[in-house]
Scaffold this motif. Structure first.
Motif, short mmCIF file in Angstrom:
data_model
loop_
_atom_site.label_atom_id
_atom_site.label_comp_id
_atom_site.label_asym_id
_atom_site.label_seq_id
_atom_site.Cartn_x
_atom_site.Cartn_y
_atom_site.Cartn_z
N TRP A 156 1.28 4.30 -2.82
CA TRP A 156 0.75 5.57 -2.30
C TRP A 156 -0.74 5.46 -1.97
CZ3 TRP A 156 4.31 9.20 -1.17
CH2 TRP A 156 5.53 9.13 -1.84
N ILE A 157 -1.12 4.33 -1.41
CA ILE A 157 -2.53 4.15 -1.04
C ILE A 157 -2.65 4.34 0.47
CG2 ILE A 157 -4.41 2.46 -0.91
CD1 ILE A 157 -3.27 1.21 -3.43
N ASP A 158 -3.58 5.23 0.88
CA ASP A 158 -3.80 5.43 2.32
C ASP A 158 -4.69 4.32 2.85
OD1 ASP A 158 -2.32 7.73 2.53
OD2 ASP A 158 -3.99 9.01 1.89
N VAL A 159 -4.27 3.72 3.94
CA VAL A 159 -5.09 2.65 4.52
C VAL A 159 -5.22 2.85 6.03
CG1 VAL A 159 -4.54 0.85 2.80
CG2 VAL A 159 -3.04 1.14 4.78
N SER A 160 -6.28 2.28 6.57
CA SER A 160 -6.44 2.30 8.04
C SER A 160 -7.18 1.02 8.43
CB SER A 160 -7.23 3.53 8.47
OG SER A 160 -8.51 3.48 7.87
N ILE A 196 -9.58 1.38 2.67
CA ILE A 196 -8.68 1.89 1.63
C ILE A 196 -9.14 3.28 1.18
CG2 ILE A 196 -7.83 1.45 -0.72
CD1 ILE A 196 -8.58 -1.63 0.26
N GLY A 197 -8.22 4.23 1.21
CA GLY A 197 -8.49 5.59 0.71
C GLY A 197 -9.24 6.44 1.73
N ALA A 240 0.85 -1.20 0.00
CA ALA A 240 0.00 0.00 0.00
C ALA A 240 0.88 1.25 0.00
CB ALA A 240 -0.91 -0.01 1.23
N GLU A 241 1.94 1.22 0.82
CA GLU A 241 2.83 2.38 0.90
C GLU A 241 3.53 2.62 -0.43
OE1 GLU A 241 5.13 2.80 4.64
OE2 GLU A 241 6.83 2.92 3.30
#
Ligand SMILES: Cc1cc2nc3c(=O)[nH]c(=O)nc-3n(C[C@H](O)[C@H](O)[C@H](O)COP(=O)(O)O)c2cc1C
Length: 255
Positions: free
Chosen positions: A227-231, A254-255, A223-224
């Motif tokens: 450049w994908i933001d994840v939580s 995701i996102g 993901a890093e």
């Protein structure tokens, strides 16, 4: 080779040369390990390097895997400490690979009592490593992994980037190649499940949680790189639901 290519093509190495590694490289590995952020805040860990090169320091492996070096992790026994340890150790393993050295997670061998007594926290697992004449990488099609259809259920079409993250997760190394992870994928989230053990042995339960952490490292590193933001979140509904063969682990947003 970028991170995703490394994740997909690395392999466990079980034959090592009994040769010294430059101290500068060892120091780099230890610095990399000590600088890694935790997956779960508030868990303290300690790394211990074992060198069997000059004198046996008390890490006895099976004859088939007689590595010159081992890096051990010990951890505070807090909730999800095994997942956290797997997550850290997979990143260390990939970093060691990037130095041109072979690695293999190892649990058939453990540090001896006296070595364990020098560890600050509870011993969790170790990575054997060293110079090798064997290849560190393979073509990803040579990796023995379950077919995607056995591991991922797509509830919606997902982007090529999410597909890549799922592939990276599926290619994680695991204890006896058991691949305990299962995924239910939507375009903006992935529900992650874990296979229930046929035998309720605590040893298997422990290594399964280490495996889940290793898989999360592959997922998050990919993901890093993309450049994908994840939580992460926990779904209360899924947590309460009973599944015959799987248990709910976590949801990646995701996102
Ligand atoms: C927690 C853990 C413990 C492992 N223990 C051993 C071990 O004791 N001996 C060994 O030869 N391989 C061990 N492995 C390596 C796995 O067998 C290997 O990752 C799996 O078969 C997949 O192969 P690959 O790493 O080449 O992709 C371990 C892997 C993990 C993740």
């Amino acid at each position: 080779m970028n991170m995703l290519e490394t994740i997909l093509s690395r392999k466990s190495v079980r034959h090592y040369k009994q040769e010294k590694i430059d101290w500068g490289i060892i120091a780099d590995i230890l610095k990399f390990a000590n600088d890694l952020p935790m997956l779960i805040d508030g868990i303290a860990v300690e790394y211990k390097l074992v060198s069997n090169i000059e004198t046996k320091q008390g890490f006895y492996g099976p004859l088939s895997l007689n590595a010159p070096y081992y890096i051990c992790i010990s951890s505070e026994e807090k909730e999800n400490y095994l997942v956290n340890a797997g997550y850290l150790m997979q990143q260390i393993s990939l970093y060691i690979n990037s130095k041109g050295l072979g690695t293999c997670f190892i649990d058939t061998a453990t540090p001896g009592k006296s070595l364990k007594s020098t560890m600050k926290y509870k011993y969790v697992t170790a990575i054997a490593f060293g110079k090798t004449s064997k290849p560190l990488f393979r073509n990803m099609i040579e990796a023995k992994r379950l077919p995607e259809s056995d591991v991922v259920v797509y509830k919606e079409g997902v982007s090529p980037d999410i597909q890549k993250m799922l592939t990276a997760a599926r290619y994680a190394p695991s204890h006896m190649n058991s691949q305990p992870w299962r995924f239910v994928a939507y375009k903006n989230r992935i529900h992650i499940f874990c296979k229930k053990n046929a035998f309720l042995k605590s040893v298997l339960k422990n290594s399964k949680m280490i495996d889940m952490g290793i898989m999360l490292a592959n997922l998050l590193l990919t993901a890093e790189e993309l450049w994908i933001d994840v939580s992460f979140t926990k779904s209360v509904a899924l947590k309460q639901k009973q599944f015959p063969n799987h248990e709910y682990f976590i949801t990646l947003n995701i996102g």
